[in-house]
Write a protein that holds these residues in place. Structure first.
Motif, PDB file in Angstrom:
ATOM      1  N   ILE A 155       0.980  -1.003  -0.226  1.00 34.79           N
ATOM      2  CA  ILE A 155       0.639   0.036  -0.145  1.00 34.79           C
ATOM      3  C   ILE A 155       0.984   1.059  -0.252  1.00 34.79           C
ATOM      4  CG2 ILE A 155      -1.587   1.444   1.063  1.00 34.79           C
ATOM      5  CD1 ILE A 155      -2.905  -1.393   0.215  1.00 34.79           C
ATOM      6  N   GLN A 156       0.525   2.003  -1.128  1.00 34.37           N
ATOM      7  CA  GLN A 156       1.051   3.154  -1.085  1.00 34.37           C
ATOM      8  C   GLN A 156       0.366   4.328  -0.651  1.00 34.37           C
ATOM      9  OE1 GLN A 156       2.794   4.367  -5.038  1.00 34.37           O
ATOM     10  NE2 GLN A 156       3.601   6.535  -4.161  1.00 34.37           N
ATOM     11  N   HIS A 157       0.458   5.543   0.011  1.00 31.31           N
ATOM     12  CA  HIS A 157      -0.770   6.435   0.328  1.00 31.31           C
ATOM     13  C   HIS A 157       0.454   7.721   0.195  1.00 31.31           C
ATOM     14  CE1 HIS A 157      -3.105   4.006   3.746  1.00 31.31           C
ATOM     15  NE2 HIS A 157      -1.174   3.734   3.693  1.00 31.31           N
ATOM     16  N   VAL A 158      -0.799   8.374  -0.486  1.00 30.57           N
ATOM     17  CA  VAL A 158      -0.735  10.299  -1.249  1.00 30.57           C
ATOM     18  C   VAL A 158      -1.310  10.752   0.215  1.00 30.57           C
ATOM     19  CG1 VAL A 158      -1.458  11.946  -2.409  1.00 30.57           C
ATOM     20  CG2 VAL A 158      -0.177   9.004  -3.370  1.00 30.57           C
ATOM     21  N   VAL A 159      -1.029  11.622   0.551  1.00 29.92           N
ATOM     22  CA  VAL A 159      -1.587  12.882   2.155  1.00 29.92           C
ATOM     23  C   VAL A 159      -1.817  14.225   1.250  1.00 29.92           C
ATOM     24  CG1 VAL A 159      -1.924  13.950   4.399  1.00 29.92           C
ATOM     25  CG2 VAL A 159      -1.290  11.128   3.433  1.00 29.92           C
ATOM     26  N   VAL A 160      -2.464  15.259   0.618  1.00 23.65           N
ATOM     27  CA  VAL A 160      -2.368  16.491   0.343  1.00 23.65           C
ATOM     28  C   VAL A 160      -2.778  17.251   0.829  1.00 23.65           C
ATOM     29  CG1 VAL A 160      -3.688  17.459  -1.148  1.00 23.65           C
ATOM     30  CG2 VAL A 160      -3.483  15.141  -2.059  1.00 23.65           C
ATOM     31  N   LYS A 220       3.259  23.836   9.388  1.00 15.84           N
ATOM     32  CA  LYS A 220       4.115  23.102  10.332  1.00 15.84           C
ATOM     33  C   LYS A 220       3.704  22.027  10.601  1.00 15.84           C
ATOM     34  CE  LYS A 220       8.515  25.365   9.684  1.00 15.84           C
ATOM     35  NZ  LYS A 220       9.651  26.460  10.890  1.00 15.84           N
ATOM     36  N   ARG A 221       3.023  22.584  12.211  1.00 23.65           N
ATOM     37  CA  ARG A 221       2.550  21.631  12.989  1.00 23.65           C
ATOM     38  C   ARG A 221       1.376  20.266  12.925  1.00 23.65           C
ATOM     39  NH1 ARG A 221      -0.352  24.965  18.055  1.00 23.65           N
ATOM     40  NH2 ARG A 221      -0.483  22.746  18.958  1.00 23.65           N
ATOM     41  N   SER A 222       0.543  20.579  11.853  1.00 18.07           N
ATOM     42  CA  SER A 222       0.053  19.231  10.665  1.00 18.07           C
ATOM     43  C   SER A 222       1.458  19.257   9.932  1.00 18.07           C
ATOM     44  CB  SER A 222      -1.153  19.842   9.934  1.00 18.07           C
ATOM     45  OG  SER A 222      -2.050  20.922  11.144  1.00 18.07           O
ATOM     46  N   VAL A 223       1.789  19.168   9.064  1.00 16.74           N
ATOM     47  CA  VAL A 223       2.539  17.862   8.178  1.00 16.74           C
ATOM     48  C   VAL A 223       3.498  17.481   9.620  1.00 16.74           C
ATOM     49  CG1 VAL A 223       4.542  18.198   6.726  1.00 16.74           C
ATOM     50  CG2 VAL A 223       2.881  20.023   6.318  1.00 16.74           C
ATOM     51  N   ASP A 224       4.425  17.588  11.041  1.00 16.59           N
ATOM     52  CA  ASP A 224       5.010  17.845  12.050  1.00 16.59           C
ATOM     53  C   ASP A 224       4.351  16.051  12.238  1.00 16.59           C
ATOM     54  OD1 ASP A 224       6.861  18.867  11.911  1.00 16.59           O
ATOM     55  OD2 ASP A 224       6.186  20.184  13.717  1.00 16.59           O
ATOM     56  N   VAL A 228       2.237  15.815   0.548  1.00 15.60           N
ATOM     57  CA  VAL A 228       1.516  16.809  -0.968  1.00 15.60           C
ATOM     58  C   VAL A 228       1.035  18.045  -0.678  1.00 15.60           C
ATOM     59  CG1 VAL A 228       0.169  17.112  -3.106  1.00 15.60           C
ATOM     60  CG2 VAL A 228       0.767  14.737  -2.749  1.00 15.60           C
ATOM     61  N   ILE A 229       2.062  19.622  -0.152  1.00 11.82           N
ATOM     62  CA  ILE A 229       1.574  20.590   0.589  1.00 11.82           C
ATOM     63  C   ILE A 229       1.409  21.419  -0.887  1.00 11.82           C
ATOM     64  CG2 ILE A 229       1.892  22.115   1.656  1.00 11.82           C
ATOM     65  CD1 ILE A 229       4.311  20.375   2.865  1.00 11.82           C
ATOM     66  N   LEU A 233       8.208  14.000  -1.262  1.00 12.10           N
ATOM     67  CA  LEU A 233       7.558  15.608  -1.293  1.00 12.10           C
ATOM     68  C   LEU A 233       7.370  16.063  -2.229  1.00 12.10           C
ATOM     69  CD1 LEU A 233       7.223  17.707   1.156  1.00 12.10           C
ATOM     70  CD2 LEU A 233       9.777  18.331   1.212  1.00 12.10           C
ATOM     71  N   ILE A 234       5.903  16.757  -2.159  1.00 14.54           N
ATOM     72  CA  ILE A 234       5.611  17.862  -3.390  1.00 14.54           C
ATOM     73  C   ILE A 234       4.658  18.738  -3.475  1.00 14.54           C
ATOM     74  CG2 ILE A 234       4.787  17.223  -5.445  1.00 14.54           C
ATOM     75  CD1 ILE A 234       3.890  14.200  -5.907  1.00 14.54           C
ATOM     76  N   PHE A 235       4.974  19.661  -3.708  1.00 14.36           N
ATOM     77  CA  PHE A 235       4.344  21.419  -3.549  1.00 14.36           C
ATOM     78  C   PHE A 235       3.613  21.431  -4.841  1.00 14.36           C
ATOM     79  CE2 PHE A 235       6.724  22.091   0.400  1.00 14.36           C
ATOM     80  CZ  PHE A 235       8.079  21.473   0.280  1.00 14.36           C
ATOM     81  N   THR A 236       2.238  21.700  -4.697  1.00 10.07           N
ATOM     82  CA  THR A 236       1.933  22.466  -5.821  1.00 10.07           C
ATOM     83  C   THR A 236       1.601  24.180  -5.522  1.00 10.07           C
ATOM     84  OG1 THR A 236      -0.682  21.801  -5.509  1.00 10.07           O
ATOM     85  CG2 THR A 236       0.866  20.143  -6.598  1.00 10.07           C
TER      86      THR A 236
END
Length: 554
Positions: free
Chosen positions: A155-160, A172-176, A190-191, A219-222
């Protein structure tokens, strides 16, 4: 934060250096190279670059297909959201005119309707207590240890995480909390920012530097462009753009979509460190229900909740109870943070960018493509979410009312969308979900509070010669109603501790909040009453997403 065992695999980033406020076409750029060092001589003249200490990333020009249809204006006022207005106008004024028709009829009918509302609250509170007990019983589970190596690697996860004007420290507190996941090496983080986010380049580079070595698989930024056709600004269009970008750049459509789980969340989301492992465990043990199930963690709004006013705290407590006892058990809709398979997202054409509530709109779209009522499964780890807040009590109240208005307008608007698309859904599925949705939003949330007020006033002023057994029955209903509220407060006293939330609530202050619960529900219903008539008069133009103020959560 200490780094995990794995290293950053690749990074993508959008830039908007060519953005101009009055233009609709912008220069876009995206990197799609592995994270590596290159010399200046190696850079083509047509590329930009971002430096991260000793790292340089090439950013070739690229475009991402949006692939959504033109918005159809249709009838701006004669819409299915009027069903909510009809329900409110039938139920709420009933105690004022029924006594003039028949006093005896009113004496018996009005308590029966109130009994129906109390029964709904009682069922919800009992189911909420049951699910809260499940969370408490599984609080020590180490899901990462329960997973086999094959399950963990499959299983691979993508979190947006969708961001706009939220403070950088809040993001930062959330991504931490995602960087601290026990299976962080299986997460593509993904941020996704909006193009009009203040200091968007600085925020991307700061976050890129901060999280480069924490162990995310990617680590992806859009940056979601502003002013795209057939969109409205908000989380729906932002998440839609981010998901399409990730799918294109990582070529996820070439992989098995049943083995890729996507989680969308807000910038004020703090995850239990076992969330991704628990999601993987429940998904694999259920034999990969990719096209039948959505996963919803129970949300608790205890982020600085003990420092906020009674109307915000009571609303947060009741929202958590309603999720545990209604939204999840009856599969009404997901809320804010939810997970699903890439197969389901692909079949449903991702997220509709012309609506404001991605959680409900995704459920409706995907019911249409699967031809069945989707099940909502509770992830057995709670998630902390930010409540509405404000710098002062006055600002806090305005933010509370503004968000209640937005939620109501969004629910009414997506019901119109559902009715338009219901011809694609089997009849029994369509009827069962629409009735449940109307009972929850149209009757329980929008009408029950106002009905309780008008019924109380009618009992005091209009009804005559009320039998004693009717009065005793009304007292009993009020007692049962407060018992349901008591269960909500008991849940709030225990479950947030699973997220290491230590609140300071003095007993008398907590008692005051408990006693104010029915008044908060009445005030909430008044805001909803206003919102329903606003969308009735102004039509779709009021269906816009207003980002919550999260500055005081830092």
């Amino acid at each position: 934060m200490p780094p995990h065992g794995s290293t950053l695999k690749s990074t993508y980033s959008y830039q908007n250096a060519g953005y101009q406020l009055n233009k609709t076409e912008f220069r876009r750029a995206i990197s799609c190279n592995d994270y590596h060092t290159v010399s200046t001589e190696e850079l083509p003249s047509s590329t930009s670059k971002i430096s991260n200490n000793d790292t340089v990333i090439c950013i070739p020009e690229s475009t991402v297909a949006i692939n959504h249809h033109e918005i159809k204006n249709g009838r701006q006022r004669l819409r299915w959201n009027l069903v909510f207005n009809i329900l409110v106008w039938i139920i709420c004024p009933l105690p004022f005119w029924l006594p003039f028709v028949s006093n005896q009829l009113a004496i018996h009918v009005l308590p029966c309707i109130q009994c129906f509302f109390v029964f709904i609250w009682l069922v919800i509170s009992v189911l909420a207590g049951r699910n809260a007990f499940r969370l408490f019983r599984h609080r020590h589970n180490d899901y990462s240890a329960l997973l086999t190596a094959d399950e963990r690697n499959t299983i691979q996860h993508v979190v947006v995480i969708s961001c706009y004007k939220e403070p950088l420290d809040l993001i930062k507190r959330s991504v931490d909390t995602l960087a601290a996941q026990t299976v962080v090496n299986r997460i593509t983080m993904v941020i996704s920012f909006e193009e009009r986010t203040p200091d968007v380049h600085m925020k991307c580079q700061t976050l890129q530097t901060h999280y480069a070595q924490v162990g995310f698989q990617n680590l992806i930024f859009t940056i979601h462009p502003y002013g795209l056709a057939n969109e409205i600004p908000g989380k729906c269009s932002n998440a839609n753009y981010a998901l399409r970008t990730v799918v294109e750049q990582l070529k996820l459509l070439e992989k098995n979509g049943d083995h890729i789980l996507i989680t969308t969340c807000d910038a004020d989301s703090q995850f239990h460190r076992q969330y991704i492992a628990a999601l993987t465990y429940q998904y694999t043990k259920a034999h990969y229900p990719a096209l039948t199930t959505l996963y919803q963690p129970p949300l608790f709004y205890n982020w600085n909740l003990d420092g906020l006013s009674f109307f915000t705290r009571v609303t947060g407590i009741l929202r958590s109870t309603l999720m545990l006892g209604a939204l999840i058990p009856f599969s009404i809709n997901t809320m804010s943070i939810f997970s699903f398979s890439l197969s389901l997202a692909k079949a449903g054409n991702f997220v509709h960018p012309a609506y404001q509530m991605d959680d409900i709109i995704c459920l409706i779209r995907w019911m249409g493509v699967t031809g069945r009522r989707l099940s909502i499964e509770m992830v057995l780890t709670p998630v902390l979410s930010g409540p509405t807040c404000g710098r002062t009590i006055e600002y806090e109240f305005m933010e509370w009312a503004r968000q209640a208005r937005r939620w109501t307008i969004g629910a009414a608007e997506v019901f119109h969308y559902f009715m338009v698309k219901s011809r694609r859904i089997p009849l029994l599925t369509s009827v069962s979900w629409s009735v449940t949705f109307l009972i929850y939003y149209g009757i329980l949330l929008c009408s029950s509070g106002l009905y309780s007020l008008t019924s109380f006033l009618a009992t005091l002023v209009l009804l005559e010669e009320i039998p004693s057994y009717i009065l005793y029955a009304m007292y009993a209903l009020a007692t049962i109603q407060f018992m349901a509220f008591l269960i909500a407060f008991i849940i709030d006293a225990f479950i947030p501790r699973l997220l290491n939330v230590n609140e300071c609530i003095f007993f008398l202050r907590n008692l005051f909040h408990f006693c104010m619960t029915p008044f908060v529900l009445v005030a909430y219903s008044l805001v909803e009453f206003y919102a329903l008539h606003e969308v009735m008069i102004r039509g779709k133009k009021v269906c816009k997403h207003g980002a919550s103020n999260k500055n005081t959560l830092n």
